[in-house]
Design an enzyme around this catalytic site. Sequence first.
Site, PDB file in Angstrom:
ATOM      1  NE  ARG A  20      -9.428  15.129  17.551  1.00 39.33           N
ATOM      2  CZ  ARG A  20     -10.728  15.292  17.758  1.00 39.33           C
ATOM      3  NH1 ARG A  20     -11.585  14.300  17.504  1.00 39.33           N
ATOM      4  NH2 ARG A  20     -11.194  16.444  18.191  1.00 39.33           N
ATOM      5  CG  ASP A  21     -12.881  16.902  14.897  1.00 40.70           C
ATOM      6  OD1 ASP A  21     -13.416  15.786  14.814  1.00 40.70           O
ATOM      7  OD2 ASP A  21     -13.495  17.923  15.279  1.00 40.70           O
ATOM      8  CG  HIS A 207     -14.028  21.702  18.443  1.00 43.75           C
ATOM      9  ND1 HIS A 207     -12.813  21.210  18.035  1.00 43.75           N
ATOM     10  CD2 HIS A 207     -14.960  20.888  17.868  1.00 43.75           C
ATOM     11  CE1 HIS A 207     -12.997  20.142  17.264  1.00 43.75           C
ATOM     12  NE2 HIS A 207     -14.300  19.934  17.151  1.00 43.75           N
ATOM     13  CG  HIS A 209     -17.958  20.405  13.798  1.00 40.47           C
ATOM     14  ND1 HIS A 209     -17.458  19.423  12.991  1.00 40.47           N
ATOM     15  CD2 HIS A 209     -17.294  20.290  14.977  1.00 40.47           C
ATOM     16  CE1 HIS A 209     -16.538  18.730  13.639  1.00 40.47           C
ATOM     17  NE2 HIS A 209     -16.419  19.233  14.860  1.00 40.47           N
ATOM     18  CB  CYS A 240     -18.174  13.501  15.671  1.00 40.68           C
ATOM     19  SG  CYS A 240     -18.246  12.311  17.018  1.00 40.68           S
ATOM     20  CG  ASN A 249     -13.356  20.508  12.709  1.00 40.86           C
ATOM     21  OD1 ASN A 249     -13.029  19.484  12.147  1.00 40.86           O
ATOM     22  ND2 ASN A 249     -13.518  20.578  14.005  1.00 40.86           N
TER      23      ASN A 249
HETATM   24  N1  COA Z   1      -5.880   3.288  23.590  1.00 40.39           N
HETATM   25  C1  COA Z   1      -5.699   2.010  23.214  1.00 40.39           C
HETATM   26  N2  COA Z   1      -6.333   0.962  23.783  1.00 40.39           N
HETATM   27  C2  COA Z   1      -7.173   1.252  24.802  1.00 40.39           C
HETATM   28  C3  COA Z   1      -7.409   2.557  25.237  1.00 40.39           C
HETATM   29  C4  COA Z   1      -6.711   3.610  24.596  1.00 40.39           C
HETATM   30  N3  COA Z   1      -6.878   4.897  24.940  1.00 40.39           N
HETATM   31  N4  COA Z   1      -8.291   2.539  26.242  1.00 40.39           N
HETATM   32  C5  COA Z   1      -8.595   1.248  26.457  1.00 40.39           C
HETATM   33  N5  COA Z   1      -7.920   0.473  25.594  1.00 40.39           N
HETATM   34  C6  COA Z   1      -7.968  -0.985  25.509  1.00 40.39           C
HETATM   35  C7  COA Z   1      -7.741  -1.622  26.850  1.00 40.39           C
HETATM   36  O1  COA Z   1      -6.370  -1.780  27.101  1.00 40.39           O
HETATM   37  C8  COA Z   1      -8.462  -2.951  26.695  1.00 40.39           C
HETATM   38  O2  COA Z   1      -7.637  -3.821  25.947  1.00 40.39           O
HETATM   39  P1  COA Z   1      -7.621  -5.384  26.222  1.00 40.39           P
HETATM   40  O3  COA Z   1      -9.010  -5.844  25.873  1.00 40.39           O
HETATM   41  O4  COA Z   1      -6.565  -5.885  25.277  1.00 40.39           O
HETATM   42  O5  COA Z   1      -7.289  -5.543  27.666  1.00 40.39           O
HETATM   43  C9  COA Z   1      -9.653  -2.591  25.806  1.00 40.39           C
HETATM   44  O6  COA Z   1      -9.283  -1.390  25.122  1.00 40.39           O
HETATM   45  C10 COA Z   1     -10.942  -2.367  26.584  1.00 40.39           C
HETATM   46  O7  COA Z   1     -10.729  -1.401  27.599  1.00 40.39           O
HETATM   47  P2  COA Z   1     -11.930  -0.578  28.242  1.00 40.39           P
HETATM   48  O8  COA Z   1     -11.383   0.348  29.260  1.00 40.39           O
HETATM   49  O9  COA Z   1     -13.012  -1.536  28.662  1.00 40.39           O
HETATM   50  O10 COA Z   1     -12.393   0.310  27.016  1.00 40.39           O
HETATM   51  P3  COA Z   1     -13.798   0.294  26.244  1.00 40.39           P
HETATM   52  O11 COA Z   1     -13.899  -0.937  25.429  1.00 40.39           O
HETATM   53  O12 COA Z   1     -14.888   0.630  27.196  1.00 40.39           O
HETATM   54  O13 COA Z   1     -13.591   1.534  25.225  1.00 40.39           O
HETATM   55  C11 COA Z   1     -12.653   3.703  24.833  1.00 40.39           C
HETATM   56  C12 COA Z   1     -13.512   2.834  25.718  1.00 40.39           C
HETATM   57  C13 COA Z   1     -12.697   5.082  25.406  1.00 40.39           C
HETATM   58  C14 COA Z   1     -11.212   3.178  24.865  1.00 40.39           C
HETATM   59  C15 COA Z   1     -13.134   3.648  23.374  1.00 40.39           C
HETATM   60  O14 COA Z   1     -14.529   3.765  23.353  1.00 40.39           O
HETATM   61  C16 COA Z   1     -12.523   4.765  22.558  1.00 40.39           C
HETATM   62  O15 COA Z   1     -11.343   4.762  22.252  1.00 40.39           O
HETATM   63  N6  COA Z   1     -13.327   5.756  22.132  1.00 40.39           N
HETATM   64  C17 COA Z   1     -12.838   6.896  21.401  1.00 40.39           C
HETATM   65  C18 COA Z   1     -13.935   7.595  20.713  1.00 40.39           C
HETATM   66  C19 COA Z   1     -13.436   8.788  19.944  1.00 40.39           C
HETATM   67  O16 COA Z   1     -12.262   9.034  19.769  1.00 40.39           O
HETATM   68  N7  COA Z   1     -14.370   9.555  19.406  1.00 40.39           N
HETATM   69  C20 COA Z   1     -14.065  10.671  18.601  1.00 40.39           C
HETATM   70  C21 COA Z   1     -13.433  11.794  19.326  1.00 40.39           C
HETATM   71  S1  COA Z   1     -14.578  12.829  20.172  1.00 40.39           S
HETATM   72 ZN    ZN Z   2     -15.189  18.263  16.340  1.00 39.50          ZN
END
Ligand code: COA
Ligand code: ZN
Length: 306
Positions: A20-21, A207, A209, A240, A249
């Site tokens: 994952r990371d 965790h 790095h 990240c 990491n």
């Molecule tokens: N998996 C898949 N799709 C997702 C989701 C998830 N966990 N969470 C939200 N969505 C979809 C929604 O269904 C929506 O879809 P639609 O437009 O077709 O209706 C769309 O995304 C927007 O939803 P919203 O709640 O407004 O999300 P957002 O646009 O504010 O995004 C996150 C927020 C959290 C989903 C997004 O920023 C994200 O996935 N970030 C992850 C960052 C990450 O992993 N960083 C590294 C690890 S630390």
């Molecule tokens: Zn990390």
Amino acid sequence: MVQTPAKLPNSATVREVGPRDGLQNEEPVAVADRVRLVDALSRTGLRRIEVGAFVHPDAIPPMAGSEEVFARIERVPGVRYTALVPNARGVERAFAAGADEVEVVVSASTTHNERNVRRTTEESMKAVPALVTMAHDAAIPVQGIVATAFGCPYEGDVDPIRVAALVHAYLDAGCDSVCLGDTTGMATPTRVWDVIGRLPACDLTLHLHNTRGTGLANVLAALEAGVTNYDASVGGMGGCPYAPGATGNIVTEDLVHMLEDMGVDTGVDLGALVACAAMAEEIVGRELPSQVLRAGPRTAATAAAR
Ligand code: COA
Ligand code: ZN
């Protein structure tokens, strides 16, 4: 006079976070490669593997297809296969995919949290109790991760009191365990003591790095403080994507090599793990920062010279 070293724990648990990371920070690789890496790691004696993330595929393209990875891995009894989730949709997907545990992540620094999940830290924390209820209703344990717990690439130092408050909030929300993430390797041993010393008794994972070369020194500091759970990434893949300057990491095989030699039992077969690191390099197609992969275990050179 030489001071008596602190008594170290007899054993420690290493959670492998490379799938994952690690991979989230690489060019996307085939699901088949993700599956064979997890399967090889499952046979090293590791007991916890973070298989993927159920985040928006546009936010982190390498984590698209995590459902398929979960569906295709060969589960080894006794290994806990976990997933990172940012929200309720993530918990639902993790549940449907059969994850054994979910990790909810919130950054102590609001700027990092906003870049990562488009919410302030406070907004994200407000959502946690409902996520815990959802996961517990599905009999899935939840870990609360505090990212940027030792510093933020945008905001600089993070107040340890704020980190401790977030740990309390996670525990109050019903999280089964907590994890402190040093997202961009800003911790040093005294900072590790400073933060850990403020936390309530809880099931804690670190965790770390190795961005600035302090990773294993931080592990030693944490061992002396009694911490027995560590995340690490095979080969040292990782970073990240929302943190400038982030690198890998701490390296799983370097960590296991050090712990085992210090008498801290990990239950991991180092030779099998080093083979996984070679596989990780082949999959990502670049040299990884692992040192034990290059040099071999500490007595390997002696054996070769004989
Ligand atoms: N998996 C898949 N799709 C997702 C989701 C998830 N966990 N969470 C939200 N969505 C979809 C929604 O269904 C929506 O879809 P639609 O437009 O077709 O209706 C769309 O995304 C927007 O939803 P919203 O709640 O407004 O999300 P957002 O646009 O504010 O995004 C996150 C927020 C959290 C989903 C997004 O920023 C994200 O996935 N970030 C992850 C960052 C990450 O992993 N960083 C590294 C690890 S630390
Ligand atoms: Zn990390």
